[in-house]
Design a protein around this motif. Structure first.
Motif: not given
Length: 326
Positions: A68-69, A84-86, A89, A91-92, A101-102, A104, A107
């Motif tokens: 999850t991170s 990086l984390f959800k 739903d 990924w940031k 925004n990361a 997608p 991760a």
């Protein structure tokens, strides 16, 4: 007769003794072999246990969908946390209070790169050699994979080097171990980076085959509309060159850029491209802020809160009507 009887009796005892010796000898050999076999098995077990401590077959083995991170402490930015984390739903990526925004796929790609790392050598077995391979706390890049607050994997990534032509070796250490392992690849290139390296670079992500109308809003009277009528692309009553249109679409339908601006310009937009299409396609809108020939900032509705300082991407997006007519 007496002597002959004695002789026969003596020979009989001798034969019995020989047979007993042979039987005893066979039992002794079997006993020795059994002892040796036990010793061999014990040695192999001991070596196996030692091997598990000093030469692991896999360094990281997690279920990717459980992560999850991802916490990264890149050495190149003095170990400042990039996380990086959800979130809902999505990924940031966050660092020093800035959140974006990361990408997608980032991760998942990072987890996959770590998951299943297989050592091909043991480079060091004690703390004194950590600095040599840049896996100490001050020289390495630490990476943690987490499921909620549970740490699934924790390791330190050090330098990489050529071990033979066209073969790169990265050096890594599990955070809780002393051993340093050599693994294939260039892990530092993926993990020892700054915040922007993990951000979503999307400017336009849309299926060009769905496009039916592109509206170009420019300063003065240079604006125009490119519209599909039947199987032809038209600008007003002028038919465009289908090859030139296709070339333009191919340049922008998956456009990305990693040149981020720190903040939104304070000036008003000078350029705008709006893309509309069929099949319930979401509208795409790219706003441009032109200040001078070297400064052109872009903003995309497909990547909120990201601004791209890129003259090169602006020149791909904002074209003239004449460039589509042969």
């Amino acid at each position: 007769m007496k002597n002959e009887g004695t002789k026969i009796t003596t020979d009989s005892y001798t034969l019995i003794f020989v047979n007993m010796f042979r039987k005893l000898n066979n039992k002794l050999v079997l006993a020795v072999l059994a002892v040796l076999l036990v010793i061999v098995v014990l040695v192999q077990l001991i070596d196996s246990k030692k091997g598990n401590r000093t030469f692991k077959s896999v360094l990281v083995e997690v279920q990717a969908d459980e992560v999850t991170s991802v916490e990264i402490y890149p050495n190149s930015i003095n170990g400042k946390l990039i996380k990086l984390f959800k979130e809902n739903d999505l990924w940031k990526v966050e660092s020093e209070g800035k959140k974006y925004n990361a990408d997608p796929s980032t991760a998942g790609r990072l987890v996959e790169e770590l998951n299943g790392l297989k050592p091909k050598s043991v480079a060091a077995t004690n703390k004194e050699n950590w600095a040599k391979f840049e896996v100490s706390d001050s020289l390495g890049t630490r990476v943690k994979l987490l499921k909620g607050s549970v740490v699934l994997a924790d390791l330190v990534i050090g330098k990489f080097s050529y071990t033979e032509p066209r073969n790169m070796t990265s050096y890594v250490r599990l955070a809780s171990d002393k051993e340093v392992y050599g693994v294939d690849g260039m892990l530092a290139m993926s993990f020892d980076s700054n915040l922007n390296s993990f951000r979503d670079r999307t400017i336009i992500k849309s299926n060009k085959t769905d496009w039916t109308r592109l509206t170009f809003n420019y300063p003065a009277d240079s604006s125009f509309v490119l519209e599909k009528r039947g199987d032809k692309w038209m600008i007003g009553e002028m038919e465009t060159d289908s090859v030139l249109v296709e070339q333009y679409f191919s340049k922008i339908d998956g456009l990305t850029d990693g040149s981020f601006a720190d903040k939104k310009p304070v000036t008003v937009p000078t350029h705008r491209l709006t893309i509309e299409g069929n099949n319930m396609m979401p509208k795409v809108e790219i706003v441009g802020y032109y200040t001078d020939p070297e400064n052109f900032v872009l903003e995309s509705n497909q990547n909120p809160d990201a601004w791209f300082k890129s003259k090169a991407s602006a020149e791909k997006i904002y074209i003239s009507a004449l460039s589509l007519i042969n």
